[in-house]
Design a protein around this motif. Structure first.
Motif, PDB file in Angstrom:
ATOM      1  N   CYS A 144       5.492  21.978  -0.564  1.00 51.04           N
ATOM      2  CA  CYS A 144       4.085  22.349  -0.357  1.00 51.04           C
ATOM      3  C   CYS A 144       3.143  21.325  -0.987  1.00 51.04           C
ATOM      4  N   VAL A 145       3.466  20.899  -2.205  1.00 48.47           N
ATOM      5  CA  VAL A 145       2.632  19.912  -2.892  1.00 48.47           C
ATOM      6  C   VAL A 145       2.628  18.599  -2.116  1.00 48.47           C
ATOM      7  N   LYS A 146       3.803  18.175  -1.662  1.00 47.90           N
ATOM      8  CA  LYS A 146       3.900  16.902  -0.944  1.00 47.90           C
ATOM      9  C   LYS A 146       3.172  16.952   0.394  1.00 47.90           C
ATOM     10  N   LEU A 147       3.248  18.080   1.103  1.00 45.95           N
ATOM     11  CA  LEU A 147       2.548  18.198   2.383  1.00 45.95           C
ATOM     12  C   LEU A 147       1.030  18.182   2.179  1.00 45.95           C
ATOM     13  N   THR A 148       0.567  18.861   1.133  1.00 43.78           N
ATOM     14  CA  THR A 148      -0.863  18.867   0.827  1.00 43.78           C
ATOM     15  C   THR A 148      -1.357  17.456   0.501  1.00 43.78           C
ATOM     16  N   LEU A 149      -0.611  16.765  -0.344  1.00 45.08           N
ATOM     17  CA  LEU A 149      -0.963  15.392  -0.696  1.00 45.08           C
ATOM     18  C   LEU A 149      -0.908  14.478   0.527  1.00 45.08           C
ATOM     19  N   SER A 150       0.046  14.728   1.442  1.00 47.91           N
ATOM     20  CA  SER A 150       0.189  13.907   2.652  1.00 47.91           C
ATOM     21  C   SER A 150      -1.057  13.983   3.525  1.00 47.91           C
ATOM     22  N   ILE A 151      -1.591  15.182   3.689  1.00 47.64           N
ATOM     23  CA  ILE A 151      -2.798  15.365   4.508  1.00 47.64           C
ATOM     24  C   ILE A 151      -3.975  14.620   3.894  1.00 47.64           C
ATOM     25  N   ILE A 152      -4.155  14.781   2.578  1.00 43.87           N
ATOM     26  CA  ILE A 152      -5.272  14.123   1.886  1.00 43.87           C
ATOM     27  C   ILE A 152      -5.158  12.611   1.973  1.00 43.87           C
ATOM     28  N   LEU A 153      -3.957  12.093   1.687  1.00 40.53           N
ATOM     29  CA  LEU A 153      -3.755  10.641   1.681  1.00 40.53           C
ATOM     30  C   LEU A 153      -3.889  10.037   3.076  1.00 40.53           C
ATOM     31  N   THR A 154      -3.454  10.750   4.099  1.00 36.64           N
ATOM     32  CA  THR A 154      -3.580  10.249   5.475  1.00 36.64           C
ATOM     33  C   THR A 154      -5.048  10.086   5.856  1.00 36.64           C
ATOM     34  N   TYR A 171       0.829  -1.203   0.000  1.00 36.38           N
ATOM     35  CA  TYR A 171       0.000   0.000   0.000  1.00 36.38           C
ATOM     36  C   TYR A 171       0.866   1.259   0.000  1.00 36.38           C
ATOM     37  N   MET A 172       1.960   1.217   0.761  1.00 32.07           N
ATOM     38  CA  MET A 172       2.822   2.388   0.841  1.00 32.07           C
ATOM     39  C   MET A 172       3.554   2.676  -0.469  1.00 32.07           C
ATOM     40  N   ALA A 173       3.689   1.657  -1.313  1.00 30.67           N
ATOM     41  CA  ALA A 173       4.295   1.887  -2.638  1.00 30.67           C
ATOM     42  C   ALA A 173       3.426   2.850  -3.441  1.00 30.67           C
ATOM     43  N   TYR A 174       2.105   2.704  -3.321  1.00 31.79           N
ATOM     44  CA  TYR A 174       1.192   3.618  -4.001  1.00 31.79           C
ATOM     45  C   TYR A 174       1.233   5.004  -3.364  1.00 31.79           C
ATOM     46  N   VAL A 175       1.269   5.040  -2.038  1.00 31.59           N
ATOM     47  CA  VAL A 175       1.343   6.328  -1.336  1.00 31.59           C
ATOM     48  C   VAL A 175       2.616   7.065  -1.726  1.00 31.59           C
ATOM     49  N   GLN A 176       3.733   6.340  -1.760  1.00 31.31           N
ATOM     50  CA  GLN A 176       5.021   6.942  -2.096  1.00 31.31           C
ATOM     51  C   GLN A 176       5.008   7.539  -3.500  1.00 31.31           C
TER      52      GLN A 176
END
Length: 426
Positions: free
Chosen positions: A97-107, A58-63
């Motif tokens: 900024c893009v990665k932090l935004t995506l991190s919140i959504i994905l979490t 699953y984390m492969a997709y998140v990464q």
């Protein structure tokens, strides 16, 4: 006659140095992860170790979503603006900024998925710790160091930090019930490495976060979109196997067999990755295709011999590495071995060769082709009632070989494909 000394120019020295240190940086995750495998497979057993494999899948997709292709697009931007510290700061800021935004959504999304899943919610802490550790890993600005071709100092520091975190696994994970500590120590190692990288950029390269605007971020995301689609498609057919097997076999030891065999394949991929990654910025500038041929002529015979030995000794290798319970993983490993035969030329042909040749669209499309082949193969296996752990592995091997052949054909007949790009307005 005087002996002629082999002259190595400065650019080739930089390439060699960065390849070595990129190997160390890349292996700092894979090597330490693989170092713990023989210990964890014995302590956890196939069923619990299968949970680790599911989390990693699953984390492969998140990464890949968090990276959003920046490892390629942002590296190219850094190469093009390496003397402009303000521009580099804006690139770092935009990517973060893009990665932090995506991190919140994905979490939020992944958290909801875990708590709605009957088989996963009892291990919610375990899966969410993996999520946080993956976010920390994604925030590492390693694209900056690849772009400026300065890997030494940061690589050594990261290696030491992750090594110390791995040591914690050996010290504290003593029984199967301690499995939740595995992502905890990975998270700690990754978090410290992120801090060290950003501190190093500010202190030694004077590259700091800069105020930027939405248009700059939007353009960076737009430039990275094709790379993201390509890498997402690649992950879709490479990491889906563990998830499919978890639905077919549940907590069966078969998932653990696949996870352990796939670790060896992943290690082989990791061994090939740094060569292609260090070649990428070098080839953008130098376009030294003769060097590519030399690399393949040197390494391919070694790979062929190594794969042959592993094929013959698959069971003893799996028993020695993972424990007596994992003898059946040998047959799984055999089904996956064709991947290792083509992975180095596949990686090198893709972005390091195809992008400088003006074939970047076809490089990205090749992964989409792989995803389509994998999906069609899955449909056929399901319809025929032949989907199992062995046919799934053979399908993955077939997909990788077909992707390699696609890229090879595009490079060989590049003039025709370049014409197609011009006609379509690419």
């Amino acid at each position: 006659m005087k002996n002629k000394k082999i002259k190595i120019n400065a650019q080739d020295k930089v390439l060699f140095s960065n390849t070595i240190f990129l190997y160390i940086l890349t292996f700092s995750s894979q090597f330490f992860s693989f170092l713990t495998v023989p210990y964890l497979t014995r302590v956890l057993g196939p069923s619990v170790y299968g949970k680790v494999g599911i989390a990693v899948a699953y984390m492969a997709y998140v990464q890949i979503i968090l990276d959003f292709g920046f490892i390629l697009s942002a590296t190219q931007k850094v190469v093009e603006n390496r003397e402009d510290k303000d521009k580099l700061g804006k690139i770092i800021t935009a990517v973060t900024c893009v990665k932090l935004t995506l991190s919140i959504i994905l979490t939020i999304v992944f958290g909801c998925f875990v708590f709605m899943s009957e088989s996963m919610k009892q291990d919610a802490v375990f899966y969410l710790l993996y999520m946080v550790s993956t976010i920390a890993n994604a925030l590492m600005p390693d694209f900056f160091y690849r772009g400026i071709e300065k890997m030494k100092i940061i690589t050594v520091r990261t290696f030491i930090i992750k090594g110390a975190a791995t040591l914690g696994t050996f010290i504290f994970v003593k029984k199967a019930i301690d499995y939740w500590m595995i992502p905890l120590f990975v998270m700690l190692g990754n978090s410290i490495a992120v801090f060290v990288m950003f501190h190093d950029m500010a202190q030694n390269y004077q590259v700091k976060f800069q105020c930027t605007n939405f248009r700059f971020i939007k353009n960076l995301v737009k430039d990275s979109a094709l790379f993201f689609v390509s890498r997402a498609a690649s992950t879709a057919y490479q990491a889906v196997n563990t998830i499919i097997l978890s639905f077919i076999y549940g907590s069966s030891p078969l998932v653990g067999y696949y996870t352990s065999a796939d670790k060896l394949i992943s290690l082989g991929k990791t061994a090939s990755g740094p060569i292609a990654d260090s070649l990428y910025p070098y080839m953008i500038k130098q376009k030294n295709y003769k060097l590519v041929k030399k690399i393949l002529l040197i390494f391919m015979p070694i790979i062929i011999i190594g794969v042959t030995v592993v094929f013959v000794l698959a069971e003893p290798i799996c028993i020695w590495l993972f424990g007596a319970e994992y003898a059946e993983a040998g047959n799984v490993l055999r089904c996956l071995l064709p991947i290792l035969l083509v992975i180095l030329p596949t990686y090198i042909l893709c972005f390091p060769v195809m992008v400088p040749l003006g074939l970047s669209k076809w490089a990205n499309m090749s992964n989409v082709v792989g995803m389509v082949i994998q999906i069609l193969g899955l449909v056929v296996l399901i319809v025929l009632g032949k989907l199992n752990i062995y046919t799934l592995c053979l399908l993955s091997s077939t997909t990788e070989v077909m992707v390699f052949l696609f890229r090879l054909i595009v490079v060989i007949f590049r003039e025709r494909f370049t014409e197609v790009e011009k006609v379509k307005g690419y």
